[in-house]
Design a protein around this motif. Structure first.
Motif, PDB file in Angstrom:
ATOM      1  N   TYR A 214       0.812  -1.219   0.000  1.00  0.00           N
ATOM      2  CA  TYR A 214       0.000   0.000   0.000  1.00  0.00           C
ATOM      3  C   TYR A 214       0.849   1.274   0.000  1.00  0.00           C
ATOM      4  O   TYR A 214       0.347   2.348  -0.312  1.00  0.00           O
ATOM      5  CB  TYR A 214      -0.925   0.015   1.212  1.00  0.00           C
ATOM      6  N   PHE A 215       2.118   1.162   0.353  1.00  0.00           N
ATOM      7  CA  PHE A 215       2.957   2.344   0.529  1.00  0.00           C
ATOM      8  C   PHE A 215       4.025   2.445  -0.560  1.00  0.00           C
ATOM      9  O   PHE A 215       4.578   1.446  -1.002  1.00  0.00           O
ATOM     10  CB  PHE A 215       3.629   2.323   1.905  1.00  0.00           C
ATOM     11  N   GLY A 216       4.286   3.671  -0.976  1.00  0.00           N
ATOM     12  CA  GLY A 216       5.272   3.893  -2.030  1.00  0.00           C
ATOM     13  C   GLY A 216       5.669   5.350  -2.121  1.00  0.00           C
ATOM     14  O   GLY A 216       5.988   5.976  -1.104  1.00  0.00           O
ATOM     15  N   ASN A 217       5.589   5.916  -3.333  1.00  0.00           N
ATOM     16  CA  ASN A 217       6.009   7.312  -3.540  1.00  0.00           C
ATOM     17  C   ASN A 217       5.173   7.941  -4.650  1.00  0.00           C
ATOM     18  O   ASN A 217       5.700   8.388  -5.657  1.00  0.00           O
ATOM     19  CB  ASN A 217       7.493   7.372  -3.887  1.00  0.00           C
ATOM     20  N   THR A 218       3.858   7.957  -4.458  1.00  0.00           N
ATOM     21  CA  THR A 218       2.971   8.482  -5.500  1.00  0.00           C
ATOM     22  C   THR A 218       1.973   9.479  -4.923  1.00  0.00           C
ATOM     23  O   THR A 218       1.428   9.269  -3.831  1.00  0.00           O
ATOM     24  CB  THR A 218       2.174   7.344  -6.170  1.00  0.00           C
ATOM     25  N   GLN A 219       1.745  10.542  -5.653  1.00  0.00           N
ATOM     26  CA  GLN A 219       0.624  11.431  -5.395  1.00  0.00           C
ATOM     27  C   GLN A 219      -0.038  11.747  -6.727  1.00  0.00           C
ATOM     28  O   GLN A 219       0.545  11.489  -7.790  1.00  0.00           O
ATOM     29  CB  GLN A 219       1.058  12.705  -4.690  1.00  0.00           C
ATOM     30  N   VAL A 220      -1.240  12.274  -6.697  1.00  0.00           N
ATOM     31  CA  VAL A 220      -1.967  12.537  -7.926  1.00  0.00           C
ATOM     32  C   VAL A 220      -2.559  13.942  -7.894  1.00  0.00           C
ATOM     33  O   VAL A 220      -3.037  14.405  -6.856  1.00  0.00           O
ATOM     34  CB  VAL A 220      -3.084  11.489  -8.144  1.00  0.00           C
ATOM     35  N   ALA A 221      -2.467  14.635  -9.037  1.00  0.00           N
ATOM     36  CA  ALA A 221      -3.116  15.935  -9.205  1.00  0.00           C
ATOM     37  C   ALA A 221      -4.384  15.716 -10.013  1.00  0.00           C
ATOM     38  O   ALA A 221      -4.346  15.097 -11.091  1.00  0.00           O
ATOM     39  CB  ALA A 221      -2.183  16.907  -9.925  1.00  0.00           C
ATOM     40  N   LEU A 222      -5.507  16.207  -9.500  1.00  0.00           N
ATOM     41  CA  LEU A 222      -6.808  15.995 -10.132  1.00  0.00           C
ATOM     42  C   LEU A 222      -7.362  17.320 -10.637  1.00  0.00           C
ATOM     43  O   LEU A 222      -7.621  18.231  -9.842  1.00  0.00           O
ATOM     44  CB  LEU A 222      -7.791  15.382  -9.121  1.00  0.00           C
ATOM     45  N   LEU A 223      -7.533  17.441 -11.935  1.00  0.00           N
ATOM     46  CA  LEU A 223      -8.155  18.627 -12.520  1.00  0.00           C
ATOM     47  C   LEU A 223      -9.645  18.342 -12.686  1.00  0.00           C
ATOM     48  O   LEU A 223     -10.037  17.479 -13.475  1.00  0.00           O
ATOM     49  CB  LEU A 223      -7.528  18.963 -13.875  1.00  0.00           C
ATOM     50  N   MET A 224     -10.484  19.049 -11.917  1.00  0.00           N
ATOM     51  CA  MET A 224     -11.912  18.785 -11.943  1.00  0.00           C
ATOM     52  C   MET A 224     -12.545  19.235 -13.254  1.00  0.00           C
ATOM     53  O   MET A 224     -12.086  20.190 -13.885  1.00  0.00           O
ATOM     54  CB  MET A 224     -12.610  19.493 -10.776  1.00  0.00           C
ATOM     55  N   LYS A 225     -13.624  18.571 -13.624  1.00  0.00           N
ATOM     56  CA  LYS A 225     -14.400  18.985 -14.788  1.00  0.00           C
ATOM     57  C   LYS A 225     -15.132  20.285 -14.476  1.00  0.00           C
ATOM     58  O   LYS A 225     -15.453  20.576 -13.316  1.00  0.00           O
ATOM     59  CB  LYS A 225     -15.412  17.904 -15.152  1.00  0.00           C
ATOM     60  N   ALA A 226     -15.398  21.068 -15.510  1.00  0.00           N
ATOM     61  CA  ALA A 226     -16.136  22.316 -15.335  1.00  0.00           C
ATOM     62  C   ALA A 226     -17.527  22.030 -14.795  1.00  0.00           C
ATOM     63  O   ALA A 226     -18.207  21.099 -15.244  1.00  0.00           O
ATOM     64  CB  ALA A 226     -16.231  23.051 -16.675  1.00  0.00           C
ATOM     65  N   GLY A 227     -17.950  22.815 -13.801  1.00  0.00           N
ATOM     66  CA  GLY A 227     -19.282  22.660 -13.230  1.00  0.00           C
ATOM     67  C   GLY A 227     -19.375  21.663 -12.093  1.00  0.00           C
ATOM     68  O   GLY A 227     -20.420  21.548 -11.443  1.00  0.00           O
ATOM     69  N   VAL A 228     -18.283  20.944 -11.837  1.00  0.00           N
ATOM     70  CA  VAL A 228     -18.273  19.964 -10.748  1.00  0.00           C
ATOM     71  C   VAL A 228     -17.859  20.643  -9.451  1.00  0.00           C
ATOM     72  O   VAL A 228     -16.962  21.474  -9.435  1.00  0.00           O
ATOM     73  CB  VAL A 228     -17.299  18.804 -11.069  1.00  0.00           C
ATOM     74  N   THR A 229     -18.527  20.308  -8.356  1.00  0.00           N
ATOM     75  CA  THR A 229     -18.186  20.881  -7.051  1.00  0.00           C
ATOM     76  C   THR A 229     -17.196  19.985  -6.324  1.00  0.00           C
ATOM     77  O   THR A 229     -17.093  18.783  -6.620  1.00  0.00           O
ATOM     78  CB  THR A 229     -19.433  21.065  -6.187  1.00  0.00           C
ATOM     79  N   PHE A 230     -16.501  20.571  -5.351  1.00  0.00           N
ATOM     80  CA  PHE A 230     -15.562  19.784  -4.560  1.00  0.00           C
ATOM     81  C   PHE A 230     -16.288  18.693  -3.784  1.00  0.00           C
ATOM     82  O   PHE A 230     -15.760  17.585  -3.611  1.00  0.00           O
ATOM     83  CB  PHE A 230     -14.793  20.684  -3.589  1.00  0.00           C
ATOM     84  N   GLU A 231     -17.501  18.974  -3.317  1.00  0.00           N
ATOM     85  CA  GLU A 231     -18.273  17.977  -2.569  1.00  0.00           C
ATOM     86  C   GLU A 231     -18.528  16.734  -3.423  1.00  0.00           C
ATOM     87  O   GLU A 231     -18.460  15.600  -2.916  1.00  0.00           O
ATOM     88  CB  GLU A 231     -19.601  18.577  -2.097  1.00  0.00           C
ATOM     89  N   GLU A 232     -18.809  16.943  -4.706  1.00  0.00           N
ATOM     90  CA  GLU A 232     -19.035  15.796  -5.605  1.00  0.00           C
ATOM     91  C   GLU A 232     -17.761  14.980  -5.752  1.00  0.00           C
ATOM     92  O   GLU A 232     -17.796  13.733  -5.729  1.00  0.00           O
ATOM     93  CB  GLU A 232     -19.510  16.301  -6.971  1.00  0.00           C
ATOM     94  N   LEU A 233     -16.640  15.678  -5.924  1.00  0.00           N
ATOM     95  CA  LEU A 233     -15.352  14.990  -6.032  1.00  0.00           C
ATOM     96  C   LEU A 233     -15.045  14.227  -4.755  1.00  0.00           C
ATOM     97  O   LEU A 233     -14.649  13.048  -4.785  1.00  0.00           O
ATOM     98  CB  LEU A 233     -14.249  15.998  -6.337  1.00  0.00           C
TER      99      LEU A 233
END
Length: 429
Positions: A214-233
């Motif tokens: 489960y452990f390593g060296n990864t992170q992810v950047a997420l570009l949300m779609k237009a019109g999507v709220t943070f709560e939905e994400l």
């Protein structure tokens, strides 16, 4: 026009009190805006992070129980992909290294520089708007093949080759050969997610780093779609955590959720770790309390100065009242006069705060990553004028001027407008 001339005349007539008031306002504005800019610069949208408000970062994993005890840290590539891959609310996801040690880089026969690398995939260049001075970023095929390609920053390219047009030439990173794919404009160390001295191709092997499941060296950047709220994400991510939590439970362990993914504000604010959740509201309250104190105390002093300034004009106010001037007219003039003083002081304070933060940035910011003594251009990096003087900062400064004006002038001006003509004129000796 006559109204404005009268205000200017009164300000010139009481120069000492006027400049003391302007200085007090400038000092208050300087302190508040310097602190505000220090916090705001970590979330301001500036290249290459021009879409910060739409980008969220997924990182770290926390397991308790079973054979894991209480373990937390950077996540394995497959773990991050299972939680954040193919989310409906996400337009583009970029996988990259979460941490890196300094690496040695040189050209054959040249000096060696110890600087900070970052491993990124092809989507990294789509989410973040880097300005390429030469060449181009590596693509999906390069990443799938684990190509030995490298993107240099301008300053590192100049240090290695003495120029920027170096696409296709070879460098050695920890004695391993890489081909230069492109050269980008330097990134400020204040931009935590994108800052590095050079960029290499991210592969699952890099993201797994040690193969601890489960452990390593990864992170992810997420570009949300237009019109999507943070709560939905966030709800989607919670659902993924629940699904993975069921798998982890088979090992007698629990997957702990820490309110991910994180915004630029949370990333820059810190106050959290791989085993605890961020407390953004507490940080915001703390900052608001500091701002309130820095505004309220000067406002009290300015109110006393305003009262003293108006005390010298009791007779004038009495005569105006005797000739039929309304209370609202007198109140408006006093507030307008104080607003001009407050605005002048506010502009001076705003400019001073910009210059002070710009040229004394080391007093305010701690740069991310490891830096080499050879990377003088990076060590001496400062926030740009565009980072500090934004329309948002200007609006905040304008609102602060209004608040200072209301707090410092309302009561004295209201009292002055209520002066009875006979009483005011009788005080003239």
């Amino acid at each position: 026009m006559n109204y404005l001339r009268q205000i200017i005349y009164e300000m010139r007539h009481q120069r000492m009190m006027t400049w003391v008031s302007i200085s007090g306002t400038a000092l208050s504005m300087f302190l508040v805006m310097a602190l505000f800019m220090t916090n705001q610069i970590m979330t301001v949208e500036v290249a290459p992070e021009s879409n910060r408000k739409s980008i969220y970062i997924g990182q770290n994993i926390h397991l308790t129980g079973g054979n894991w005890g209480d373990s937390s840290g950077a996540a394995h590539y497959e773990t991050i992909k299972q939680i954040y891959g193919n989310l409906k609310s996400v337009e583009t996801a970029s996988y990259m290294s979460q941490w890196a040690d300094n690496a040695d880089i040189n050209v054959k026969g040249g000096d060696t520089f110890t600087v900070l690398p970052k491993w990124v995939d092809w989507n990294f260049w789509k989410i973040y708007d880097f300005r390429f001075l030469d060449g181009k970023p590596f693509d999906e095929a390069d990443c799938n093949a684990g190509a030995k390609k490298i993107v240099l920053t301008r300053s590192l390219a100049r240090s290695l080759f003495g120029e920027e047009n170096v696409t296709g030439r070879e460098v050695l990173v920890d004695a391993m050969p890489y081909v230069v794919a492109g050269v980008v404009e330097d990134v400020s160390p204040l931009l935590n997610t994108t800052f590095a001295n050079f960029y290499l191709v991210f592969t699952p092997e890099i993201g797994n780093s040690g193969n601890y499941k489960y452990f390593g060296n990864t992170q992810v950047a997420l570009l949300m779609k237009a019109g999507v709220t943070f709560e939905e994400l966030q709800n989607e991510v919670k659902s993924r955590y629940a699904t993975m939590g069921n798998e982890v439970a088979k090992e007698g362990a629990e997957l702990v959720y820490h309110e991910q993914p994180y915004s630029a504000e949370i990333i820059s604010d810190g106050g959290y770790g791989s085993n605890n959740s961020p407390d953004v509201e507490s940080s915001r309250r703390g900052r608001l309390i500091i701002y309130a104190i820095l505004i309220l105390l000067p406002a009290i002093n300015l109110s006393s100065m305003t009262r003293s300034r108006l005390r010298h004009r009791v007779s004038e106010i009495g005569v105006r009242r005797a000739f039929g001037a309304k209370k609202s007219s007198i109140l408006g003039q006093m507030m307008g006069e104080n607003m001009i003083i407050t605005f002048i002081g506010g502009v001076i304070g705003l400019l001073l705060s910009v210059l002070f933060v710009l040229f004394a940035s080391n007093l305010f910011f701690q740069y991310s990553g490891g830096l080499s003594v050879n990377s003088l251009d990076i060590i001496n990096a400062k926030p740009t004028f565009g980072m500090l003087f934004t329309w948002e900062n200007f609006f905040v400064a304008f609102v602060l001027c209004l608040i200072l004006n209301i707090l410092s002038a309302t009561v004295p001006a209201w009292q002055a407008s209520r002066v009875e003509p006979a009483v005011a004129i009788a005080k003239v000796k």
